[in-house]
Write an enzyme that holds these catalytic residues in place. Structure first.
Site: not given
Length: 331
Positions: A53, A55-56, A104, A109, A217
């Site tokens: 996703g 945001g990382h 991950k 995922d 997250h």
């Protein structure tokens, strides 16, 4: 909420467009803009693909380039990329030697990358490495068992270097699975994050509280504790990692202090200095170091500490040249 964005719906796509434009020497969009890949692919080597996703950032798109990833697939914020994105990346980057997926350990995922591997299997040889470096063995609602967190960077760097050196797919998979048992990470947060899509804070802390054992997250961790000094916080993290990883005096360690997006670099180096001193007190040799904001949880105020037990060959892979937007060293 105040964010530099036009809308939550377009944030990820517009951010990726800016990333590709800013780093056009290194990267390009893949077919239909479904993923980011190296601008110049190298046939005959195993393609190494990862993703997750948004945001990382800078993980994973910031690690695309020579010496690391061939492609990265990005989903919505904290949401896995779809199987069709991953299949497109496999088909475009796999140059005859197979493809290694670095995933991950989060349920979405794992499920979507597995589905993509099955869909691509008729035409491509695909192997998968699941990253589980989080110290917490009990799992959370997003994962079964240990989560994949900042140690993912270490595995992507070592596997990317090995692929660049011509290692075959089966050897890369064995290396990744072996490394996974020798890397541990623990994070701490001083506040939750607000996800633009929902505008809700993922968890709330009192002024005198911190969250220990958080993931990436924005989720709560393994325990809520009273806020303490930096030395006390880092000592708690190091002790938890030591108990889990059981490093010995003759081990050569990589020490990685990572910011979650809202922590000043000065505080990261302060934490590194404490961790390095504690390792010395324990009789542990730090052979390589990395400090910076690489694996984030949007703008979370927090950090993580990763320790990896590496042998001489793996230290050489770490030292091998890498040329990406977020990591760059060597000739």
């Amino acid at each position: 909420m105040k964010k530099f964005m036009n809308s939550a719906e377009t944030l990820v796509a517009e951010s990726l467009a800016g990333f590709v434009a800013a780093h056009e020497r290194l990267v390009a969009f893949g077919a239909d803009g479904k993923f980011v890949r190296r601008r110049t692919l190298r046939p005959g080597k195993v393609a190494v693909i990862s993703g997750g996703g948004a945001g990382h950032e800078p993980m994973h798109v910031g690690f695309v380039g020579p010496g690391m990833l061939d492609a990265a697939c990005t989903g919505r914020i904290f949401t896995s990329p779809t199987p069709d994105q991953i299949v497109s990346a496999i088909r475009e980057t796999e140059g005859g030697a197979g493809c290694l997926l670095v995933v991950k350990n989060y349920d979405g995922d794992v499920m979507n990358f597995e589905m993509a591997a099955e869909l691509a299997a008729a035409d491509h040889k695909v192997a998968t490495v699941i990253v589980r470096d989080d110290i917490n063995p009990d799992g959370f609602s997003r994962s079964q068992g240990r989560r994949g967190v900042a140690g993912t960077l270490v595995i992507e760097k070592l596997l990317g270097a090995a692929a660049e050196a011509g290692w075959p797919l089966d050897d890369l998979k064995r290396l990744g699975e072996d490394l996974d048992g020798r890397i541990r990470t623990m994070g701490v947060s001083l506040r939750g994050v607000r996800v633009p899509d929902t505008q809700r804070e993922t968890f709330a802390l009192a002024e005198d509280e911190m969250e220990m054992g958080v993931g990436i997250h924005g989720e709560p961790g393994r325990a809520r504790a009273k806020f303490a000094t930096a030395t006390e916080i880092v000592a708690t993290i190091l002790e938890a990692i030591r108990l889990d990883l059981s490093p010995e005096g003759n081990d050569r360690l990589l020490l990685f202090v990572n910011g979650f997006g809202g922590t000043p670099v000065s505080e990261l180096y302060l934490a590194y200095n404490i961790a390095r001193s504690l390792c010395a007190d324990f009789g542990l040799a730090v052979a390589r170091s990395l400090v910076g904001t690489y694996v984030t949880s949007l703008d979370m105020a927090g950090l993580s500490v990763t320790i990896a037990r590496l042998d001489g060959r793996e230290l050489s892979l770490w030292d091998a040249p890498v040329d990406t937007a977020a990591l760059r060293w060597g000739p």
